[in-house]
Enzyme design. Structure first.
Site, mmCIF file in Angstrom:
data_model
loop_
_atom_site.group_PDB
_atom_site.id
_atom_site.type_symbol
_atom_site.label_atom_id
_atom_site.label_comp_id
_atom_site.label_asym_id
_atom_site.label_seq_id
_atom_site.Cartn_x
_atom_site.Cartn_y
_atom_site.Cartn_z
ATOM 1 N N LEU A 106 0.874 -1.171 0.000
ATOM 2 C CA LEU A 106 0.000 0.000 0.000
ATOM 3 C C LEU A 106 0.912 1.222 0.000
ATOM 4 O O LEU A 106 1.680 1.418 0.942
ATOM 5 C CB LEU A 106 -0.886 0.018 1.240
ATOM 6 C CG LEU A 106 -1.850 -1.146 1.396
ATOM 7 C CD1 LEU A 106 -2.562 -1.059 2.735
ATOM 8 C CD2 LEU A 106 -2.852 -1.174 0.276
ATOM 9 N N HIS A 107 0.845 2.001 -1.047
ATOM 10 C CA HIS A 107 1.668 3.210 -1.158
ATOM 11 C C HIS A 107 0.740 4.401 -1.050
ATOM 12 O O HIS A 107 -0.119 4.613 -1.908
ATOM 13 C CB HIS A 107 2.414 3.222 -2.490
ATOM 14 C CG HIS A 107 3.481 4.266 -2.547
ATOM 15 N ND1 HIS A 107 3.192 5.604 -2.711
ATOM 16 C CD2 HIS A 107 4.816 4.174 -2.441
ATOM 17 C CE1 HIS A 107 4.322 6.289 -2.715
ATOM 18 N NE2 HIS A 107 5.324 5.441 -2.554
ATOM 19 N N ILE A 108 0.911 5.185 0.012
ATOM 20 C CA ILE A 108 -0.001 6.282 0.320
ATOM 21 C C ILE A 108 0.535 7.578 -0.272
ATOM 22 O O ILE A 108 1.530 8.126 0.190
ATOM 23 C CB ILE A 108 -0.182 6.440 1.840
ATOM 24 C CG1 ILE A 108 -0.565 5.095 2.471
ATOM 25 C CG2 ILE A 108 -1.208 7.517 2.146
ATOM 26 C CD1 ILE A 108 -0.410 5.048 3.982
#
Length: 154
Positions: free
Chosen positions: A79-81
């Site tokens: 998960l890359h925010i």
């Protein structure tokens, strides 16, 4: 006995509420061209990010902008925010889990201060990436709610 040999399946759930978009529509070419693996993206409308699968937290980047999860079927998910949010050195991210934690789609992973990201000139697009996969089912642009099923991971 033969059930031992069946491939485990996992269901990918939306980690947040917002607009689901194909990864190819993300403004950063590193993601849009799949250089970090196939995936999908969500333009979030809420601060909360939940686990996309049942699994285990494998990585929390020191800059808090990315979280790795291993699904119960062995698939790795990143998960890359946000985009270029590594430059914020953790500012705007409140992480609620630690490496080794068991998670489910009901587990709150993080809260993101979208106003701060916007003030710093950063897009808050959330990328859900599968670094070890070749391809995934395609997704159509649509509104999605947190914890909603997206597709099955074989």
């Amino acid at each position: 006995m033969f059930s031992l040999f069946k491939k485990k399946k996992a269901t990918l759930h939306s980690p947040t509420t917002g607009m689901l978009i194909p990864l190819s529509q993300v403004s950063d070419p590193v993601f849009a061209e799949g250089m970090m693996g196939p995936g999908l993206a969500i333009e979030p409308t809420i601060a909360e990010i939940y686990a996309p699968v049942e699994g285990t937290i494998t990585t929390i980047f020191p800059t808090k902008h990315a979280i790795g999860v291993k699904a119960k079927n062995g698939k790795d998910i990143l998960l890359h925010i946000g985009i270029d949010t590594v430059e914020l050195n953790g500012e705007g991210f409140d992480i609620h889990v630690k490496e080794g934690d068991k998670v489910s789609p009901d587990t709150l992973l993080a809260r993101v201060d979208h106003q701060l990201l916007k003030a710093k000139g950063k897009a808050s697009t959330l990328m859900v990436l599968f670094p070890e996969e070749k391809e995934l089912p395609s997704v159509q642009e649509r509104s999605i709610t947190a914890k909603e099923e997206i597709f099955s991971l074989d």
